[in-house]
Each structure stands twice: as C-alpha cells, then as structure tokens.
Design an enzyme around this catalytic site. Structure first.
Site, PDB file in Angstrom:
ATOM      1  N   HIS A  43      -6.104   3.668  -0.630  1.00  0.00           N
ATOM      2  CA  HIS A  43      -6.108   3.403   0.813  1.00  0.00           C
ATOM      3  C   HIS A  43      -6.195   4.663   1.683  1.00  0.00           C
ATOM      4  CE1 HIS A  43      -1.687   3.913   0.333  1.00  0.00           C
ATOM      5  NE2 HIS A  43      -1.669   4.209   1.627  1.00  0.00           N
ATOM      6  N   HIS A  44      -6.138   5.857   1.078  1.00  0.00           N
ATOM      7  CA  HIS A  44      -6.320   7.075   1.877  1.00  0.00           C
ATOM      8  C   HIS A  44      -7.638   7.795   1.592  1.00  0.00           C
ATOM      9  CE1 HIS A  44      -2.635   7.201   4.198  1.00  0.00           C
ATOM     10  NE2 HIS A  44      -1.975   6.801   3.124  1.00  0.00           N
TER      11      HIS A  44
ATOM     12  N   ASP B 219      -4.498  -0.313   8.359  1.00  0.00           N
ATOM     13  CA  ASP B 219      -3.411   0.667   8.232  1.00  0.00           C
ATOM     14  C   ASP B 219      -3.471   1.692   9.369  1.00  0.00           C
ATOM     15  OD1 ASP B 219      -1.280   2.070   7.097  1.00  0.00           O
ATOM     16  OD2 ASP B 219      -2.565   3.222   5.746  1.00  0.00           O
TER      17      ASP B 219
ATOM     18  N   LYS C 124       5.866   5.464  -1.451  1.00  0.00           N
ATOM     19  CA  LYS C 124       6.739   6.268  -0.579  1.00  0.00           C
ATOM     20  C   LYS C 124       8.192   6.201  -1.028  1.00  0.00           C
ATOM     21  CE  LYS C 124       3.917   6.677   3.522  1.00  0.00           C
ATOM     22  NZ  LYS C 124       3.695   6.274   4.916  1.00  0.00           N
TER      23      LYS C 124
ATOM     24  N   HIS D  15       0.809  -1.224   0.000  1.00  0.00           N
ATOM     25  CA  HIS D  15       0.000   0.000   0.000  1.00  0.00           C
ATOM     26  C   HIS D  15       0.845   1.277   0.000  1.00  0.00           C
ATOM     27  CE1 HIS D  15       0.517  -0.396   4.391  1.00  0.00           C
ATOM     28  NE2 HIS D  15       0.235   0.891   4.474  1.00  0.00           N
TER      29      HIS D  15
HETATM   30 FE   FE2 Z   1      -0.331   5.264   2.880  1.00  0.00          FE
HETATM   31 FE   FE2 Z   2       0.532   2.668   5.753  1.00  0.00          FE
END
Ligand code: FE2
Ligand code: FE2
Length: 348
Positions: A250-251, A279, A201, A197
């Site tokens: 996922h956000h 999460d 980053k 997920h």
């Molecule tokens: Fe995230």
């Molecule tokens: Fe995360």
C-alpha cells in the site's frame, strides 16, 4: 455449538439440528434417528417457521426439504446464506426426485450437501456427524477472525489521531472497488486488506509512531518497515492471506518511488492501488499531530498534484471523486457506516 450434557459420549460432534420439512413422517423419522445420537432436534413444517427458528437461535446444522409448499427450500437456503449470523451453517438438502437443474441451483446458492429421499439411516447419521465436526472448525475460525478484527482496531486506538482510520479506509476502498467493477475476490482483498493495511505498525515503537515532531531519517526508516512487518505477522494466518497484497504494497507509487519493493504502474496490485487512494485521502482529511484536517476539495487537490508527480493512479482518483459525491461529508456518519463492514471472504 450447543452441547448436550449427560448424554454426550463422543468428542464434541453433537449439536442443534433444525429439520425443515412439510412431511411430518420424514421429520419424525429424522428426529428418531438423530435424537438418540445426542443431538438436540428442532422441527419446522414451513419455510416461514424454519426461518423464524433460524433467526431466533441459529442451529449448528439445517436439514432442508427442497420441495416445501409456498416458499421453496431454495428460497430458505438463499436467506440463510444472505444473513451474516447464519451464513456459515451447513445446510443439507433433502431431495426427492430433484432435477439436475435444481440441484445445480442449490449448489450455486451454497448448499453444503444433498441427501436423497428415501435415505439410509446410516448415511444420514454419518453425514450429520461429519458436518457437525466441520462446523466446530468453522466456529473456531470465526472466533479467530473476531480476535484479529479486534486486534486490527487496536492499531487505530493506539493513536487518537488515527482513530477509525482503518475502518474508513476499508469503507472508501471497498466503495471505489465496487465502482470500478472489481471481481468479488479482488473486492474482498480490498476490504480486508484495507482494514489491516497498517497492521505492521504494531511492531513500531510508541516513541516513533506517536512522536509529535518531525521524524529523523532513522525514525522514518523504522516507520517504513510497517508493510514488511505486517506481511510477516499475517502471512501464517489463513483467514487473512487474501489481505496480503494490500498490507505489503500500500505504500508503492506509480513511478516506482514507493516502498517496500519500488514496484511501478500496473505491477502494483490493483487492490493495493485502490487502497492507497483511500489511505492517502483519509490521512489528509483527518487531523494529524502535525496539522489540522483538510477539506475534501483541498485533499483532492493535493492528490491530483501528486498524480502529476507520478505517485498515484490518476484514473482511480477520478473514479474516487464519484464515490465521494455519493457519501455524506459528515465524518461521524462515515465512521458509523464503516463499523458495519464485513471482512468475510467470499463463499465462492
Ligand atoms: Fe501504511
Ligand atoms: Fe494508513
């Protein structure tokens, strides 16, 4: 795939072939036909012996008699597919007078191909060659998957505060998905998606990602790019395509105040909503640069508050409590358990 040195002629479609058949004459015939093609041949006359050889050193192809004494070929097939070390090995069933029903059972269990008894030598040789070529491709895919998983671990490793985060989120989300009775394909999306997920980053600078102080608006905007970065990085990888809805969504929040698309309610894919619960919970229950780890109850309390604000799916949070009741509170054990999870896509 094992190669045969000096006798090798063709590109690389040679391999180790295990023949499991109680009929010695058939075994001899197959060995006589395939041995000279450069394949390394192994034989077993019973299901037990076959399984023992399979486990000791997995071959590249199995030729399996459907009608073995004691334990059937079908049982052997089921065991091959259940073991992660052997599940991708092509299995050709040698069928005598097999009924349609038994063939269907074998197809359901994941048989690769059938060959009738008696078979033509040319057909056997051609099938084996084609399947071993295919095996080379799946071997390469498996290697690629290992590389990607190693890469996914580096996301967590970059920041000591988030170490093991993705693996734990995948474990929690997978258990929640199971409890909800999600279908196999969606469950695979949850497990794989959760593991990747935060993949995006990778594209975020250390100075921002690891900053031990409050982020500026610009820095926060940069962090918020990670779902889109993740999608862009993963979208060309076929093995990870199923993870995409989770990586990208996922956000999102139930009231539409999340990102990147501002989706709301059930428009947010269920796999993403499930992962979000896991999460957020893992982020709260582990120490971060800016705060200590919160207890389970504190974290669930905060999340319940956020459900009321319209952020998370309340039904999923209720079910998640049930998941936690069955898990040890000891973090180390959870990390160990999550190390063993598989991201393999379903075989059917
Ligand atoms: Fe995230
Ligand atoms: Fe995360």
């Amino acid at each position: 795939m094992s190669m045969k040195g000096p006798r090798e002629q063709g590109p690389s479609s040679h391999g180790r072939v295990l023949v499991i058949d109680d009929d010695e004459q058939i075994r001899r015939l197959i060995v006589r036909l395939l041995g000279p093609m450069g394949h390394v041949m192994e034989e077993a006359s019973t299901a037990e012996e076959g399984l023992e050889k399979l486990r000791a050193s997995p071959p590249d192809l199995v030729l399996l008699d459907m009608q073995l004494p004691v334990r059937s070929g079908h049982e052997v097939l089921v065991e091959i597919r259940a073991d992660p070390r052997t599940r991708l090995i092509p299995v050709v069933m040698i069928t005598g007078a097999a009924t349609q029903e038994r063939k269907l059972k074998a197809i359901e269990a994941g048989v690769t191909d059938f060959i009738g008894k008696p078979f033509s030598p040319e057909e056997l040789v051609a099938r084996v060659r084609a399947l071993l070529e295919l095996k080379l491709v799946t071997d390469a895919l498996e290697d690629a998957e290992q590389v990607i998983i190693a890469l996914a671990r580096t996301i967590d490793a970059r920041d000591r505060y988030t170490f093991g985060h993705s693996a734990r989120v995948s474990l929690y989300a997978g258990l929640l998905g199971e409890r909800l009775g999600l279908e196999r394909r969606v469950l695979a999306t949850v497990r794989q998606g959760a593991l990747f997920h935060d993949f995006g980053k990778i594209a975020i600078r250390d100075a921002v990602l690891l900053k031990p102080a409050k982020l500026t608006n610009e820095e926060y905007a940069e962090i918020k790019r990670h779902p889109t970065e993740g999608r862009d990085l993963l979208q060309n990888m076929k093995t990870l395509a199923q993870a995409m809805p989770v990586v990208y969504h996922h956000h999102e929040r139930m009231d539409g105040s999340g990102y990147p698309d501002g989706l709301s309610g059930e428009a947010i894919p269920i796999a993403a909503r499930v992962t979000t619960i896991a999460d957020v919970f893992d982020a709260l229950t582990t120490a971060r640069v800016y705060r200590v780890a919160l207890s389970r109850e504190e974290s669930l309390g905060i999340m319940a508050e956020e459900v009321r604000k319209g952020w998370w799916d309340g039904h999923l949070l209720d079910e998640f409590r049930g998941v936690l009741d069955a898990l040890p509170e000891d973090d180390q054990r959870i990390v160990r358990a999550s190390a063993g999870i598989s991201t393999a896509p379903p075989t059917s």
